[in-house]
Design an enzyme around this catalytic site. Structure first.
Site, mmCIF file in Angstrom:
data_model
loop_
_atom_site.group_PDB
_atom_site.id
_atom_site.type_symbol
_atom_site.label_atom_id
_atom_site.label_comp_id
_atom_site.label_asym_id
_atom_site.label_seq_id
_atom_site.Cartn_x
_atom_site.Cartn_y
_atom_site.Cartn_z
ATOM 1 N N ARG A 39 -19.859 -38.198 -9.016
ATOM 2 C CA ARG A 39 -18.968 -37.279 -8.384
ATOM 3 C C ARG A 39 -18.135 -38.192 -7.597
ATOM 4 O O ARG A 39 -18.712 -38.668 -6.297
ATOM 5 C CB ARG A 39 -19.495 -35.872 -8.061
ATOM 6 C CG ARG A 39 -18.373 -35.072 -7.174
ATOM 7 C CD ARG A 39 -18.762 -33.805 -6.766
ATOM 8 N NE ARG A 39 -18.711 -32.888 -7.923
ATOM 9 C CZ ARG A 39 -18.646 -31.569 -7.807
ATOM 10 N NH1 ARG A 39 -18.398 -30.891 -6.515
ATOM 11 N NH2 ARG A 39 -18.554 -30.965 -8.808
ATOM 12 N N HIS A 53 -12.742 -32.792 -14.471
ATOM 13 C CA HIS A 53 -14.072 -32.066 -14.589
ATOM 14 C C HIS A 53 -14.497 -31.704 -15.961
ATOM 15 O O HIS A 53 -14.725 -30.486 -16.172
ATOM 16 C CB HIS A 53 -13.901 -31.022 -13.514
ATOM 17 C CG HIS A 53 -15.127 -30.459 -12.810
ATOM 18 N ND1 HIS A 53 -16.424 -31.080 -13.015
ATOM 19 C CD2 HIS A 53 -15.347 -29.218 -12.097
ATOM 20 C CE1 HIS A 53 -17.272 -30.503 -12.269
ATOM 21 N NE2 HIS A 53 -16.406 -29.250 -11.648
ATOM 22 N N GLN A 63 -17.495 -29.122 -16.245
ATOM 23 C CA GLN A 63 -17.158 -27.746 -15.944
ATOM 24 C C GLN A 63 -16.322 -26.996 -17.180
ATOM 25 O O GLN A 63 -16.635 -25.870 -17.621
ATOM 26 C CB GLN A 63 -16.197 -27.562 -14.963
ATOM 27 C CG GLN A 63 -15.776 -26.124 -14.254
ATOM 28 C CD GLN A 63 -16.942 -25.139 -13.778
ATOM 29 O OE1 GLN A 63 -17.621 -25.772 -12.897
ATOM 30 N NE2 GLN A 63 -17.083 -24.006 -14.427
ATOM 31 N N ASP A 75 -8.719 -21.574 -9.750
ATOM 32 C CA ASP A 75 -9.356 -22.472 -9.069
ATOM 33 C C ASP A 75 -8.961 -22.605 -7.717
ATOM 34 O O ASP A 75 -7.884 -21.915 -7.276
ATOM 35 C CB ASP A 75 -9.462 -23.921 -9.728
ATOM 36 C CG ASP A 75 -10.105 -24.794 -9.056
ATOM 37 O OD1 ASP A 75 -11.095 -24.543 -8.238
ATOM 38 O OD2 ASP A 75 -9.971 -26.097 -9.184
ATOM 39 N N CYS A 87 -14.110 -21.535 -11.294
ATOM 40 C CA CYS A 87 -15.223 -22.630 -11.494
ATOM 41 C C CYS A 87 -16.293 -22.565 -10.181
ATOM 42 O O CYS A 87 -17.166 -23.114 -10.353
ATOM 43 C CB CYS A 87 -14.700 -24.011 -11.589
ATOM 44 S SG CYS A 87 -13.689 -24.480 -10.553
ATOM 45 N N ARG A 147 -23.248 -24.253 -16.387
ATOM 46 C CA ARG A 147 -23.288 -25.642 -16.153
ATOM 47 C C ARG A 147 -24.564 -26.239 -16.510
ATOM 48 O O ARG A 147 -24.485 -27.303 -17.120
ATOM 49 C CB ARG A 147 -23.077 -25.703 -14.614
ATOM 50 C CG ARG A 147 -21.763 -25.174 -14.042
ATOM 51 C CD ARG A 147 -20.530 -25.935 -14.636
ATOM 52 N NE ARG A 147 -20.658 -27.312 -14.373
ATOM 53 C CZ ARG A 147 -20.375 -28.081 -13.166
ATOM 54 N NH1 ARG A 147 -19.931 -27.314 -12.349
ATOM 55 N NH2 ARG A 147 -20.416 -29.419 -13.144
HETATM 56 N N1 CP Z 1 -17.845 -25.709 -9.885
HETATM 57 C C1 CP Z 1 -18.514 -26.889 -9.221
HETATM 58 O O1 CP Z 1 -18.483 -28.012 -9.880
HETATM 59 O O2 CP Z 1 -19.037 -26.436 -8.186
HETATM 60 P P1 CP Z 1 -19.773 -27.361 -7.201
HETATM 61 O O3 CP Z 1 -18.544 -28.073 -6.476
HETATM 62 O O4 CP Z 1 -20.613 -26.394 -6.177
HETATM 63 O O5 CP Z 1 -20.617 -28.454 -7.917
HETATM 64 N N1 NVA Z 2 -10.458 -28.396 -8.057
HETATM 65 C C1 NVA Z 2 -11.721 -28.482 -7.272
HETATM 66 C C2 NVA Z 2 -12.742 -27.944 -8.254
HETATM 67 C C3 NVA Z 2 -14.194 -27.722 -7.481
HETATM 68 C C4 NVA Z 2 -15.138 -27.505 -8.456
HETATM 69 C C5 NVA Z 2 -11.941 -29.374 -6.371
HETATM 70 O O1 NVA Z 2 -11.572 -30.646 -7.064
HETATM 71 O O2 NVA Z 2 -12.291 -29.339 -5.299
#
Ligand code: CP
Ligand code: NVA
Length: 299
Positions: free
Chosen positions: A101, A128, A131, A218, A257, A285
């Protein structure tokens, strides 16, 4: 499939096979007949915060017989400037796979190339994919599938989530209607590359949500955009609330999400009335990512 770096790179057959596999793994949780990650150690390199992704991967790797090694950027030399390609060449000689990540998509691409081990994008600024797999699984469970459904997106039109969703719509062929502020729409360059007539962009949440079976939103500010007050201010009319949902299809579901900011992109009322779906989506997930892990070790 050697890596999961984007939704864009998946075929329809690969995408549906992952969802099919997730359904089976979910049903077999706690009594898996095979442990495809037995004896393996998977590195988890996270340079952004996470609750769901971190926990679902740590649990998922363990449930498939492997060990997860969580490495925040502050724990490893990456945080002090060691290049990703050097980190990749070291971990590639010690670990069996990696879950990353971070900010730049190029970093996961480079990691996959230089490490030579299966690499999973656990969120970048551009996509992502994990997700979206969980979201598709939730749509299959709640609505029986995405075929013939209208899926609406209300919020940032050019975020990691929206980009992954637009590719999923292109690949699977469902109607995907995005409502976003004009300044936060997908670029013309992206849309011409996407080349998907079933993906439409407008600036009216009511238009996108009318007749929609799934309404998706989101955060207005993604990780790394904290403090962008001008951006946030543009999203005022893009809240998912009861009034907006009045024109959605009967039996519609709302997806988020998470994490959610109640009173901003979604109201407390809508989130709590859809909590059964939204937390099933969060649980999914785990199952969807186990399907990805199993597919990557099988190859
Ligand atoms: N939706 C999601 O990716 O959540 P986190 O940022 O908590 O991993
Ligand atoms: N678009 C959001 C998704 C979080 C899971 C971000 O990147 O923060």
């Amino acid at each position: 499939m050697n890596n999961l770096l984007t939704i864009e790179q998946l075929s329809a057959a690969e995408l549906t096979a992952l969802i099919d596999s997730a359904v089976v793994l979910k049903a077999e949780r706690g009594h898996h007949s095979k442990l495809p990650l037995e004896g393996q150690t998977w590195a988890m390199i996270f340079t952004k915060a996470s609750t769901r992704t971190r926990v679902s991967f740590e649990v998922g790797v363990r449930e498939l017989g492997g060990t997860a090694l969580f490495l925040s950027k502050n724990d490893i030399q990456l945080g002090r400037g060691e290049p990703i390609k050097d980190t990749a060449r070291v971990l590639g000689r010690m670990c069996h796979g990696a879950i990353i990540r971070t900010f730049a998509q190029q970093d996961v691409v480079d990691f996959a190339e230089f490490s030579g081990i299966p690499t999973i994008n656990a969120l970048t600024d551009d996509e992502h994919p994990c997700q979206i797999l969980a979201d598709l699984l939730t749509i299959r469970e709640k609505l029986g599938g995405w075929e013939g459904k209208k899926i609406a997106w209300v919020g940032d039109g050019f975020s990691n989530m929206t980009i992954s969703w637009m590719w999923a719509a292109k690949i699977l062929g469902f109607e995907f209607a995005v409502a976003c502020p004009a300044n936060y729409a997908p670029s013309d360059e992206f849309l011409s590359k996407l080349d998907a007539p079933n993906v439409t962009i407008c600036h009216s949440p009511a238009e996108a949500v009318a007749g929609a079976d799934v309404i998706n939103t989101d955060v207005w500010l993604s990780m790394g955009e904290e403090g962008q007050t001008e951006k946030e201010a543009a999203f005022g009319p893009f809240q998912v609330n009861a009034e907006l949902l009045a024109s959605a299809a009967e039996g519609h579901i709302v997806l988020h999400c998470l994490p959610a900011y109640r009173g901003k992109e979604i109201t407390e009322e809508v989130l709590e009335s859809q909590a059964d779906t939204i937390f099933q989506q969060a649980e999914n997930r785990l199952h969807a990512q186990k399907a990805v892990l199993a597919a990557l070790v099988k190859k």
